[in-house]
Design an enzyme around this catalytic site. Structure first.
Site, PDB file in Angstrom:
ATOM      1  N   ARG A 105      19.364  -5.531   7.570  1.00 42.31           N
ATOM      2  CA  ARG A 105      20.626  -5.116   6.975  1.00 42.31           C
ATOM      3  C   ARG A 105      21.530  -6.342   6.878  1.00 42.31           C
ATOM      4  O   ARG A 105      21.292  -7.360   7.528  1.00 42.31           O
ATOM      5  CB  ARG A 105      21.298  -4.007   7.781  1.00 42.31           C
ATOM      6  CG  ARG A 105      21.650  -4.411   9.206  1.00 42.31           C
ATOM      7  CD  ARG A 105      22.127  -3.211  10.013  1.00 42.31           C
ATOM      8  NE  ARG A 105      22.524  -3.616  11.353  1.00 42.31           N
ATOM      9  CZ  ARG A 105      23.733  -3.997  11.707  1.00 42.31           C
ATOM     10  NH1 ARG A 105      24.701  -4.054  10.772  1.00 42.31           N
ATOM     11  NH2 ARG A 105      24.016  -4.335  12.942  1.00 42.31           N
ATOM     12  N   HIS A 123       0.840  -1.191   0.000  1.00 41.52           N
ATOM     13  CA  HIS A 123       0.000   0.000   0.000  1.00 41.52           C
ATOM     14  C   HIS A 123       0.879   1.247   0.000  1.00 41.52           C
ATOM     15  O   HIS A 123       2.009   1.229   0.492  1.00 41.52           O
ATOM     16  CB  HIS A 123      -0.915   0.008   1.222  1.00 41.52           C
ATOM     17  CG  HIS A 123      -1.962  -1.059   1.194  1.00 41.52           C
ATOM     18  ND1 HIS A 123      -3.078  -0.978   0.396  1.00 41.52           N
ATOM     19  CD2 HIS A 123      -2.049  -2.231   1.850  1.00 41.52           C
ATOM     20  CE1 HIS A 123      -3.825  -2.063   0.569  1.00 41.52           C
ATOM     21  NE2 HIS A 123      -3.213  -2.842   1.445  1.00 41.52           N
TER      22      HIS A 123
END
Length: 214
Positions: free
Chosen positions: A193, A126
């Protein structure tokens, strides 16, 4: 435990085992013919999750799809999504129970990819560009997802649109992943990460990043 109760329990378990076997979706089952392609030895366990858009789903041979795994192409059943496959799962994969794979443009999962349970993979999200329109009413945005062969996705990992994972990557449980990661990456965190990598010269090591420089 009474003999009657033990006998009844054994009968129920035997009957449920028969139901699971009969409800399994494979290349030769009637439900299997709805898919664009199911390789030999594919098993989609019973009970399945929500599955629709089968004509745009390809699954390679000897891949196992766990119980209650949802796989969908498009927002709802029915629309024509074009001539090409949209969701591709390679050969000899194992998708953990309760996982969701939601494809609208392109989700490509390589061979020998294993996931824990409750993994979520999607190529659509979205948007919130217009601050005056409810987010659920704004047109979502697509970006292809690619997961390299030999990778492992831990329990509860979330793979967001636009993610590219190279070969032989590890995604830690609960990680929320977006972006591009090279082969042999270990990815963890929210947002995720790269916390480890591999090169022939250094073996497995912690990559040097701007955050790690004192």
């Amino acid at each position: 435990m009474s003999l009657v109760r033990r006998a009844l329990g054994a009968l129920i378990h035997r009957a449920y085992g028969a139901i699971r076997a009969a409800g399994e979706i494979s290349a030769g089952s009637s439900a299997g013919y709805r898919f664009r392609s199911l390789g030999a030895g594919v098993s989609i366990a019973f009970p399945p999750g929500a599955i629709f858009g089968e004509q745009w789903i390809e699954i390679g041979e000897h891949t196992l799809i766990g119980e209650r795994v949802s796989m969908s192409c498009g927002m709802v059943p029915g629309p024509d999504l074009g001539p090409d496959s949209i969701l591709r799962i390679g050969a000899s994969c194992s998708i953990g129970r309760g996982s969701h794979i939601v494809a609208h443009q392109s989700v490509d999962i390589g061979d020998d990819v294993f996931t824990g349970p409750y993994v979520y993979i999607t190529d659509q999200n979205h948007v919130y560009d217009d601050p005056d329109v409810p987010i659920g009413r704004q047109w979502p945005r697509n970006s292809p997802v690619s997961i390299g062969s030999g990778s492992w996705l831990g329990t509860g990992a979330i793979i967001l649109p636009g993610t590219t994972l190279g070969r032989q990557c590890v995604v830690a449980g609960g990680a929320v992943v977006r972006g591009e990661f090279p082969d042999h990456s270990v990815v963890a965190g929210v947002p995720a990460r790269r916390v480890r990598g591999y090169t022939p010269e250094l073996g497995w090591h912690t990559p040097v990043t701007l955050d790690s420089i004192p």
